[in-house]
Design a protein around this motif. Structure first.
Motif, PDB file in Angstrom:
ATOM      1  N   LYS A 173       0.812  -1.232   0.000  1.00 30.46           N
ATOM      2  CA  LYS A 173       0.000   0.000   0.000  1.00 30.46           C
ATOM      3  C   LYS A 173       0.839   1.273   0.000  1.00 30.46           C
ATOM      4  O   LYS A 173       0.635   2.152  -0.818  1.00 30.46           O
ATOM      5  CB  LYS A 173      -0.891   0.023   1.240  1.00 30.46           C
ATOM      6  N   THR A 191      -2.856   7.396   6.482  1.00 27.49           N
ATOM      7  CA  THR A 191      -3.714   7.482   7.673  1.00 27.49           C
ATOM      8  C   THR A 191      -3.226   6.558   8.783  1.00 27.49           C
ATOM      9  O   THR A 191      -3.515   6.781   9.949  1.00 27.49           O
ATOM     10  CB  THR A 191      -5.195   7.184   7.350  1.00 27.49           C
ATOM     11  N   ALA A 193      -0.226   6.441   9.717  1.00 28.97           N
ATOM     12  CA  ALA A 193       0.683   7.299  10.493  1.00 28.97           C
ATOM     13  C   ALA A 193      -0.102   8.142  11.489  1.00 28.97           C
ATOM     14  O   ALA A 193       0.404   8.476  12.568  1.00 28.97           O
ATOM     15  CB  ALA A 193       1.488   8.194   9.551  1.00 28.97           C
ATOM     16  N   ARG A 196      -0.864   5.839  14.333  1.00 28.81           N
ATOM     17  CA  ARG A 196       0.401   5.595  15.045  1.00 28.81           C
ATOM     18  C   ARG A 196       0.773   6.813  15.901  1.00 28.81           C
ATOM     19  O   ARG A 196       1.277   6.671  17.018  1.00 28.81           O
ATOM     20  CB  ARG A 196       1.521   5.331  14.026  1.00 28.81           C
ATOM     21  N   ARG A 243       7.265   4.312  14.125  1.00 26.52           N
ATOM     22  CA  ARG A 243       7.515   2.981  13.518  1.00 26.52           C
ATOM     23  C   ARG A 243       8.199   2.045  14.512  1.00 26.52           C
ATOM     24  O   ARG A 243       8.570   0.931  14.149  1.00 26.52           O
ATOM     25  CB  ARG A 243       8.408   3.090  12.268  1.00 26.52           C
ATOM     26  N   ALA A 255      -6.316   2.142  17.810  1.00 20.13           N
ATOM     27  CA  ALA A 255      -7.129   2.453  16.619  1.00 20.13           C
ATOM     28  C   ALA A 255      -8.533   1.863  16.735  1.00 20.13           C
ATOM     29  O   ALA A 255      -9.418   2.222  15.959  1.00 20.13           O
ATOM     30  CB  ALA A 255      -6.447   1.917  15.357  1.00 20.13           C
ATOM     31  N   GLU A 280      -4.137   6.208   1.862  1.00 21.10           N
ATOM     32  CA  GLU A 280      -4.081   4.780   2.188  1.00 21.10           C
ATOM     33  C   GLU A 280      -4.511   4.537   3.630  1.00 21.10           C
ATOM     34  O   GLU A 280      -4.291   5.371   4.503  1.00 21.10           O
ATOM     35  CB  GLU A 280      -2.670   4.235   1.983  1.00 21.10           C
ATOM     36  N   GLY A 281      -5.154   3.402   3.843  1.00 22.42           N
ATOM     37  CA  GLY A 281      -5.584   3.060   5.197  1.00 22.42           C
ATOM     38  C   GLY A 281      -6.271   1.711   5.218  1.00 22.42           C
ATOM     39  O   GLY A 281      -5.918   0.808   4.460  1.00 22.42           O
ATOM     40  N   ASP A 283      -9.912   1.845   6.110  1.00 23.15           N
ATOM     41  CA  ASP A 283     -11.345   2.139   6.003  1.00 23.15           C
ATOM     42  C   ASP A 283     -11.600   3.337   5.103  1.00 23.15           C
ATOM     43  O   ASP A 283     -12.611   4.010   5.236  1.00 23.15           O
ATOM     44  CB  ASP A 283     -11.913   2.427   7.402  1.00 23.15           C
ATOM     45  N   ASP A 331      -7.266  -6.218  12.958  1.00 22.84           N
ATOM     46  CA  ASP A 331      -7.811  -5.186  12.068  1.00 22.84           C
ATOM     47  C   ASP A 331      -9.124  -5.617  11.416  1.00 22.84           C
ATOM     48  O   ASP A 331     -10.020  -4.811  11.203  1.00 22.84           O
ATOM     49  CB  ASP A 331      -6.797  -4.817  10.962  1.00 22.84           C
ATOM     50  N   ARG A 334     -12.253  -6.220  14.412  1.00 20.63           N
ATOM     51  CA  ARG A 334     -12.852  -5.188  15.274  1.00 20.63           C
ATOM     52  C   ARG A 334     -14.208  -4.773  14.725  1.00 20.63           C
ATOM     53  O   ARG A 334     -14.479  -4.862  13.525  1.00 20.63           O
ATOM     54  CB  ARG A 334     -11.905  -3.992  15.412  1.00 20.63           C
TER      55      ARG A 334
HETATM   56  O1   DC Z   1      -0.759   1.063   7.730  1.00 19.12           O
HETATM   57  P1   DC Z   1      -0.031   0.962   9.078  1.00 19.12           P
HETATM   58  O2   DC Z   1       0.647  -0.349   9.307  1.00 19.12           O
HETATM   59  O3   DC Z   1       0.873   2.133   9.329  1.00 19.12           O
HETATM   60  O4   DC Z   1      -1.220   1.065  10.168  1.00 19.12           O
HETATM   61  C1   DC Z   1      -0.957   1.044  11.547  1.00 19.12           C
HETATM   62  C2   DC Z   1      -2.170   0.534  12.302  1.00 19.12           C
HETATM   63  O5   DC Z   1      -3.233   1.497  12.218  1.00 19.12           O
HETATM   64  C3   DC Z   1      -2.718  -0.806  11.848  1.00 19.12           C
HETATM   65  O6   DC Z   1      -2.930  -1.652  12.965  1.00 19.12           O
HETATM   66  C4   DC Z   1      -4.052  -0.484  11.268  1.00 19.12           C
HETATM   67  C5   DC Z   1      -4.423   0.838  11.851  1.00 19.12           C
HETATM   68  N1   DC Z   1      -5.119   1.668  10.878  1.00 19.12           N
HETATM   69  C6   DC Z   1      -6.483   1.790  10.986  1.00 19.12           C
HETATM   70  O7   DC Z   1      -7.072   1.173  11.885  1.00 19.12           O
HETATM   71  N2   DC Z   1      -7.165   2.574  10.121  1.00 19.12           N
HETATM   72  C7   DC Z   1      -6.528   3.228   9.143  1.00 19.12           C
HETATM   73  N3   DC Z   1      -7.228   4.002   8.297  1.00 19.12           N
HETATM   74  C8   DC Z   1      -5.126   3.099   8.990  1.00 19.12           C
HETATM   75  C9   DC Z   1      -4.456   2.291   9.882  1.00 19.12           C
END
Ligand code: DC
Length: 372
Positions: A173, A191, A193, A196, A243, A255, A280-281, A283, A331, A334
């Motif tokens: 992604k 997103t 980040a 995080r 990170r 999250a 990117e994310g 959701d 992920d 939930r």
């Molecule tokens: O994409 P990443 O690995 O940096 O995401 C870190 C955490 O945040 C991962 O456990 C999923 C969560 N996340 C989320 O719940 N919703 C998002 N839109 C993006 C990431």
């Protein structure tokens, strides 16, 4: 399945429940590709869905006809220039089953280049022709390239200027989203980040993870900034800190707080009103920007995802694989904004594919949908 007044009243043509119709077709094990105005409608174009055109192997025609419950008297073979099709009048409306359209537009080519659209119930997907296929097919039967009064997804009122990219960790992604944003001249939004960064603030402030009020206060108050490819909490560069392994481990838990999600979703939606984004994310397409003109769900096999992460971090592949499977479960499991493909997302499996190839494909989809 189709409003009974569909065929009599042209004003009600939009009530054609294309997705339901296709869902019932997809439930069968027939190999077919949806193409024509219906393919445009499924890709978010505003078109009056008229005929449903299926593109399939010769050997599948009888099976599809019986699936659609079409009697002999309701089906006619048409030779139209280079096009060969069976025009069926079904209980559901008119359906044309195409075999060959022109020398270039073979079933094999269309099947290879079509996109998979997920919709309806879990596990239901269907292959949909691209705009190029729609154009080729219409040209072969002497029609205009797209229906004259159709509107591309990006030109509809209220359409947010965002390409939504979701998918599990390690699907490629970040690399793909960043490269696509650069390619199109859009702003990249990570997103993950943001979640995080909230987690880092929670850990640093040693907040009680059972205290929803406290977590909400932090999520509402943190100042997250993206500048020059770096992530900031207030004035502090936290690009590396977010990170770290302890932040990575705690983020899925933080999250999952409804208060955290609503605070982040609000900020993301605000950003999308201010500029053109590739975001990117997990959701983006399902919750944050359900009206995005292009939604992508990137995926890859767990083994490939683990291999890529291991190359980045130097950790053993088996350990990364276990961690990836655990995070996927958190992920996806939930209750709020679980990781899943939007109904109308284009699912792209990046296993064994180069970044350039995937970015090129996505840029093509963005062009097809009038986004660039
Ligand atoms: O994409 P990443 O690995 O940096 O995401 C870190 C955490 O945040 C991962 O456990 C999923 C969560 N996340 C989320 O719940 N919703 C998002 N839109 C993006 C990431």
């Amino acid at each position: 399945m189709i409003d009974s007044s569909y065929s009599e009243n042209p004003c009600l043509r939009q009530t054609l429940k294309l997705q339901e119709l296709l869902a019932s077709l997809a439930a069968s094990d027939c190999e077919f590709v949806v193409i024509g105005s219906s393919a445009l409608a499924l890709q978010g174009w505003d078109v009056t869905p008229s005929d449903l055109d299926l593109f399939t192997y010769n050997s599948e025609v009888d099976r599809i006809r019986s699936l659609l419950d079409v009697g002999q008297d309701k089906a006619a073979w048409i030779e139209d220039g280079e096009a060969r099709r069976v025009e069926c009048e079904t209980r559901l409306g008119p359906v044309d089953i195409y075999l060959d359209v022109s020398g270039d537009l073979t079933f094999d080519r269309v099947e290879k280049e079509s996109v998979v659209i997920v919709f309806g119930r879990e596990g239901h997907s269907v292959k949909v022709g691209s705009l190029a296929h729609v154009r080729d097919m219409r040209a072969a039967v002497g029609r205009t390239p797209v229906p004259v009064d159709s509107i591309p997804p990006a030109h509809k009122n209220e359409t947010p200027h965002v390409i939504a990219i979701d998918g599990p960790a390690g699907a490629g992604k970040s690399t793909v989203t960043r490269a696509l944003a650069r390619h199109l001249g859009f702003t990249y939004l990570d997103t993950g980040a943001m979640y995080r960064s909230v987690t880092l603030a929670v850990l640093e402030q040693r907040a009680d993870p059972d205290d929803h009020g406290e977590i909400a206060r932090i999520a509402d108050g943190v100042e997250i900034g993206f500048r020059g490819g770096k992530v900031y909490l207030g004035d502090r560069d936290v690009t590396a800190a977010i990170r770290s392994p302890n932040v990575t481990e705690a983020t899925p838990h933080i999250a999952a707080f409804p208060e955290v999600r609503s605070a982040m979703v609000k900020r993301q939606r605000q950003l999308f009103t201010e500029g053109a984004y590739v975001a990117e994310g997990r959701d983006m397409g399902t919750v944050v920007a359900p009206d995005a003109p292009l939604k992508i769900y990137l995926t890859a096999s767990p083994e490939e995802r683990a291999r890529r992460r291991s190359l980045e971090t130097g950790e053993p592949v088996t350990e990364v694989l276990m961690a990836i499977e655990e995070r996927d479960e958190l992920d996806s499991g939930r209750k709020l904004s679980a990781l899943k493909a939007a109904e109308d997302a284009v699912v792209i499996d990046t296993t064994g594919r180069s970044i350039d190839e995937v970015v090129e494909e996505l840029a093509g989809l963005a062009r097809d949908r009038g986004i660039v």
